[in-house]
Write a protein that holds these residues in place. Structure first.
Motif, PDB file in Angstrom:
ATOM      1  N   LEU A  85       0.823  -1.200   0.000  1.00 51.73           N
ATOM      2  CA  LEU A  85       0.000   0.000   0.000  1.00 51.73           C
ATOM      3  C   LEU A  85       0.860   1.254   0.000  1.00 51.73           C
ATOM      4  CD1 LEU A  85      -2.472  -1.018   2.853  1.00 51.73           C
ATOM      5  CD2 LEU A  85      -2.835  -1.315   0.399  1.00 51.73           C
ATOM      6  N   PRO A  86       0.426   2.309  -0.713  1.00 50.95           N
ATOM      7  CA  PRO A  86       1.096   3.603  -0.579  1.00 50.95           C
ATOM      8  C   PRO A  86       0.604   4.300   0.681  1.00 50.95           C
ATOM      9  CG  PRO A  86      -0.687   3.762  -2.180  1.00 50.95           C
ATOM     10  CD  PRO A  86      -0.626   2.324  -1.744  1.00 50.95           C
ATOM     11  N   LEU A  87       1.515   4.920   1.419  1.00 48.34           N
ATOM     12  CA  LEU A  87       1.167   5.587   2.668  1.00 48.34           C
ATOM     13  C   LEU A  87       1.634   7.031   2.594  1.00 48.34           C
ATOM     14  CD1 LEU A  87       0.055   5.262   5.557  1.00 48.34           C
ATOM     15  CD2 LEU A  87       2.370   4.676   6.276  1.00 48.34           C
ATOM     16  N   ARG A  88       0.691   7.962   2.661  1.00 50.42           N
ATOM     17  CA  ARG A  88       1.015   9.385   2.574  1.00 50.42           C
ATOM     18  C   ARG A  88       1.051   9.965   3.983  1.00 50.42           C
ATOM     19  NH1 ARG A  88      -1.915  14.267   1.761  1.00 50.42           N
ATOM     20  NH2 ARG A  88      -0.786  15.787   0.503  1.00 50.42           N
ATOM     21  N   LEU A  89       2.177  10.562   4.335  1.00 45.14           N
ATOM     22  CA  LEU A  89       2.381  11.059   5.690  1.00 45.14           C
ATOM     23  C   LEU A  89       2.755  12.533   5.675  1.00 45.14           C
ATOM     24  CD1 LEU A  89       4.604   8.245   7.240  1.00 45.14           C
ATOM     25  CD2 LEU A  89       2.198   8.650   7.717  1.00 45.14           C
ATOM     26  N   SER A  90       2.223  13.256   6.645  1.00 43.17           N
ATOM     27  CA  SER A  90       2.672  14.619   6.925  1.00 43.17           C
ATOM     28  C   SER A  90       3.255  14.581   8.327  1.00 43.17           C
ATOM     29  CB  SER A  90       1.509  15.618   6.855  1.00 43.17           C
ATOM     30  OG  SER A  90       1.057  15.773   5.530  1.00 43.17           O
ATOM     31  N   SER A  91       4.571  14.689   8.419  1.00 39.26           N
ATOM     32  CA  SER A  91       5.225  14.542   9.717  1.00 39.26           C
ATOM     33  C   SER A  91       6.519  15.341   9.727  1.00 39.26           C
ATOM     34  CB  SER A  91       5.527  13.064   9.992  1.00 39.26           C
ATOM     35  OG  SER A  91       6.373  12.542   8.990  1.00 39.26           O
ATOM     36  N   PRO A  92       7.062  15.607  10.926  1.00 40.66           N
ATOM     37  CA  PRO A  92       8.337  16.320  11.003  1.00 40.66           C
ATOM     38  C   PRO A  92       9.443  15.540  10.301  1.00 40.66           C
ATOM     39  CG  PRO A  92       7.235  16.298  13.131  1.00 40.66           C
ATOM     40  CD  PRO A  92       6.483  15.361  12.251  1.00 40.66           C
ATOM     41  N   GLY A 151      15.579  23.374  12.065  1.00 41.28           N
ATOM     42  CA  GLY A 151      16.234  22.276  11.362  1.00 41.28           C
ATOM     43  C   GLY A 151      15.289  21.160  10.985  1.00 41.28           C
ATOM     44  N   ILE A 152      14.030  21.310  11.388  1.00 40.56           N
ATOM     45  CA  ILE A 152      13.005  20.301  11.104  1.00 40.56           C
ATOM     46  C   ILE A 152      11.756  21.003  10.607  1.00 40.56           C
ATOM     47  CG2 ILE A 152      11.493  18.551  12.142  1.00 40.56           C
ATOM     48  CD1 ILE A 152      13.714  17.903  14.091  1.00 40.56           C
ATOM     49  N   SER A 153      11.153  20.471   9.574  1.00 36.76           N
ATOM     50  CA  SER A 153       9.931  21.052   9.040  1.00 36.76           C
ATOM     51  C   SER A 153       8.927  19.944   8.758  1.00 36.76           C
ATOM     52  CB  SER A 153      10.211  21.840   7.752  1.00 36.76           C
ATOM     53  OG  SER A 153      10.746  20.994   6.752  1.00 36.76           O
ATOM     54  N   THR A 154       7.668  20.320   8.690  1.00 34.16           N
ATOM     55  CA  THR A 154       6.631  19.343   8.363  1.00 34.16           C
ATOM     56  C   THR A 154       6.650  19.083   6.860  1.00 34.16           C
ATOM     57  OG1 THR A 154       5.252  20.070  10.210  1.00 34.16           O
ATOM     58  CG2 THR A 154       4.163  18.845   8.446  1.00 34.16           C
ATOM     59  N   ARG A 155       6.773  17.823   6.520  1.00 32.11           N
ATOM     60  CA  ARG A 155       6.905  17.454   5.112  1.00 32.11           C
ATOM     61  C   ARG A 155       5.935  16.329   4.789  1.00 32.11           C
ATOM     62  NH1 ARG A 155      10.610  13.837   2.625  1.00 32.11           N
ATOM     63  NH2 ARG A 155      11.704  13.588   4.618  1.00 32.11           N
ATOM     64  N   THR A 156       5.341  16.395   3.616  1.00 28.02           N
ATOM     65  CA  THR A 156       4.455  15.327   3.146  1.00 28.02           C
ATOM     66  C   THR A 156       5.264  14.382   2.272  1.00 28.02           C
ATOM     67  OG1 THR A 156       2.517  16.779   3.170  1.00 28.02           O
ATOM     68  CG2 THR A 156       2.378  14.781   1.848  1.00 28.02           C
ATOM     69  N   ARG A 157       5.213  13.117   2.601  1.00 29.12           N
ATOM     70  CA  ARG A 157       5.966  12.124   1.835  1.00 29.12           C
ATOM     71  C   ARG A 157       5.118  10.883   1.630  1.00 29.12           C
ATOM     72  NH1 ARG A 157       9.462   9.161   6.366  1.00 29.12           N
ATOM     73  NH2 ARG A 157       8.348   9.874   8.224  1.00 29.12           N
ATOM     74  N   THR A 158       5.463  10.101   0.640  1.00 28.80           N
ATOM     75  CA  THR A 158       4.732   8.875   0.329  1.00 28.80           C
ATOM     76  C   THR A 158       5.677   7.694   0.476  1.00 28.80           C
ATOM     77  OG1 THR A 158       3.265  10.032  -1.215  1.00 28.80           O
ATOM     78  CG2 THR A 158       3.384   7.640  -1.392  1.00 28.80           C
ATOM     79  N   LEU A 159       5.269   6.737   1.291  1.00 24.77           N
ATOM     80  CA  LEU A 159       6.045   5.520   1.511  1.00 24.77           C
ATOM     81  C   LEU A 159       5.266   4.319   0.998  1.00 24.77           C
ATOM     82  CD1 LEU A 159       7.160   6.089   5.215  1.00 24.77           C
ATOM     83  CD2 LEU A 159       8.487   6.570   3.159  1.00 24.77           C
ATOM     84  N   THR A 160       5.970   3.270   0.690  1.00 26.61           N
ATOM     85  CA  THR A 160       5.340   2.008   0.314  1.00 26.61           C
ATOM     86  C   THR A 160       5.409   1.055   1.498  1.00 26.61           C
ATOM     87  OG1 THR A 160       5.925   2.262  -2.023  1.00 26.61           O
ATOM     88  CG2 THR A 160       5.372   0.053  -1.270  1.00 26.61           C
TER      89      THR A 160
END
Length: 390
Positions: free
Chosen positions: A161-168, A231-240
Motif C-alpha cells: 500500500l502507498p502511505l502518505r504522511l505529513s510529519s516532522p 532544522g526540522i519542518s513538516t513534510r508530506t511524503r509517500t512511503l510504500t
C-alpha cells in the motif's frame, strides 16, 4: 530532545492526561489530538500545525518507558520552582559548590545516591558530576505512529500500500542545521559552545542550559525561512508499506528509520503502522484459521450428504456425516491463512440447522408424519429423567 530541555515542558498537559495515566490512555489521547490537528485536515492552520508538533513531541517521550521515567524524574527533582530555579532552596553558608558533584561523590560513598547522580548527569550533560558531553549531544529521533485500513482479504493474503504522511522531517532547505542557505550557525560566545553556564545561588552553584543559545551551543543569526531555525519542518511524503500475509487487526508494523529525524547527526526514530482490518461478510478468523457458518437443512444433518462451501480462493466440497448435530464444526485442512514462515491454518465450518419460517401443506404433512413416526423417541432423555424424578 535532551532531558534538560524537558524541565519547562508539561507533556501530560499537552496530551490532556494525568501524570499517572496508563500507556493506553496516553496513546488514546495522542491519537485523538493528532487526528484533530493533522496538517492534512487543517491546511494553512498554523495553530493546528503547532499543536500537532507539540502532541507528537509529547507522545514521543511519554510513549517510551525509559524516556518517560527520565522525564518524570526531571519533573520531580526540578519542577517545584524554588528560589534556586530547579527545586533546590537557596541556602546560607560560605562558598559555592556544584550540586552535580555532591551527588556524584555521594554515589561513591553511600548506596542509594548513584542513580540520582546519573539522573543529574543526564540532565546537565554530565555523568556522576564529571564534566563531559555538551548540551548539544546527538539525540535519536522520536518514533511516529500512523494508521491504515485494509479489507479482510488483504489482511489474509498480504498487500502493498502507498502511505502518505505529513510529519516532522529534516529540513530540505538547510539540511537540518537551521541556518539560511549560504550561512552557518556560529558558536555561542556565552557558553563557548558547551550549551551550559554556571550560576551561583547562595551556597549552591548550578549548571544550567545557556539562555542565549537555549542549550544548543550554537546561535543562528539568519534562520532558515522554511523551518525558522529548528532544522526540522513538516513534510508530506509517500512511503510504500508491505502488509505481510496473516496480519491481525490492530497489529503494528515497524518501519525502521522512518520516524522523526534525529538531532546532531543521531539516528532517526521508527515509524509504526497500526493496521485496522475491515470485517468480512461471511468469514471470521481465529488465529490462522478462517471460520464460516453454513446453514444446512434438517435432512442434510440427519441423512448426511455433500455440501459446497466457499473459501477465499474458490469453493470446496464437504461431506456431512449422517446424524450430524447442529453446531458441529468440520475442518477443511489447508484452507486458512498461509504465512511466509510456512505455517498454514484451516477452514472451520460450523453447520447450523436452518429452520423454515413457513411450511406449505405438503411439507407440513410430511413433517407431522415424521413426528408421529418418532413419537417413541425422546430427544432429551437426561432432562426427562430429571423431571420425572421430582
Amino acid at each position: 530532545m535532551s532531558a534538560r530541555e524537558w524541565i519547562g515542558k508539561d507533556f501530560y498537559r499537552e496530551l490532556g492526561v494525568s501524570s499517572d495515566a496508563t500507556a493506553d490512555e496516553i496513546k488514546k489521547a495522542y491519537r485523538k489530538l493528532a487526528k484533530e490537528n493533522h496538517p492534512d485536515a487543517n491546511a494553512g492552520n498554523v495553530e493546528a500545525e503547532k499543536k500537532f508538533k507539540a502532541v507528537s513531541e509529547a507522545y514521543g517521550v511519554l510513549s517510551d518507558t525509559a524516556k518517560r521515567k527520565e522525564y518524570d524524574e526531571a519533573r520531580r527533582l526540578f519542577g517545584s520552582g524554588g528560589p534556586g530555579g530547579f527545586g533546590f532552596p537557596a541556602g546560607g553558608g560560605a562558598g559555592g559548590f556544584d550540586v552535580g558533584d555532591i551527588f556524584g561523590q555521594a554515589g561513591q560513598q553511600q548506596s542509594g545516591f548513584g542513580g540520582l547522580g546519573d539522573i543529574l548527569g543526564g540532565l546537565f550533560g554530565r555523568r556522576g558530576g564529571a564534566a563531559g558531553a555538551t548540551a548539544n549531544r546527538p539525540q535519536r529521533g522520536s518514533d511516529v505512529e500512523t494508521d491504515v485500513r485494509i479489507d479482510f482479504t488483504e489482511a489474509v493474503k498480504g498487500a502493498t500500500l502507498p502511505l502518505r504522511l505529513s510529519s516532522p522531517a529534516t529540513c530540505s532547505t538547510c539540511g537540518g542545521n537551521g541556518a539560511k542557505p549560504g550561512t552557518s550557525p556560529r558558536t555561542c560566545s556565552t557558553c563557548q559552545g558547551s550549551g551550559l553556564v554556571s550560576r551561583s545561588q547562595g551556597a549552591f552553584a548550578f549548571s544550567e542550559p545557556c539562555r542565549d543559545c537555549r542549550g544548543r551551543g550554537t546561535i543562528i543569526d539568519d534562520p532558515c525561512p522554511e523551518c525558522a531555525g529548528e532544522g526540522i519542518s513538516t513534510r508530506t511524503r509517500t512511503l510504500t508499506v508491505r502488509i505481510p500475509p496473516g496480519v491481525a487487526d490492530d497489529q503494528r508494523i515497524r518501519l525502521a528509520g522512518q520516524g522523526e529525524p534525529g538531532r546532531g547527526g543521531a539516528q532517526p526514530g521508527d515509524l509504526y503502522v497500526r493496521v485496522h482490518v475491515a470485517p468480512h461478510a461471511l468469514f471470521g478468523r481465529q488465529g490462522l484459521d478462517l471460520t464460516i457458518t453454513v446453514p444446512v437443512s434438517f435432512a442434510e444433518l440427519a441423512l448426511g450428504g455433500t455440501i459446497t462451501v466457499p473459501t477465499l480462493e474458490g469453493k470446496v466440497s464437504l461431506k456431512v456425516p449422517q446424524g450430524t448435530a447442529s453446531g458441529r464444526v468440520l475442518r477443511v485442512r489447508g484452507k486458512g491463512i498461509a504465512k511466509r514462515d510456512g505455517s498454514q491454518g484451516d477452514l472451520l465450518v460450523t453447520l447450523q440447522a436452518a429452520i423454515p419460517a413457513k411450511l406449505d401443506d405438503q411439507a407440513r404433512e410430511a413433517l407431522e408424519a415424521y413426528a408421529e413416526a418418532m413419537a417413541d423417541h425422546d430427544p432429551r432423555p437426561e432432562i426427562t429423567e430429571l423431571l420425572e424424578g421430582r
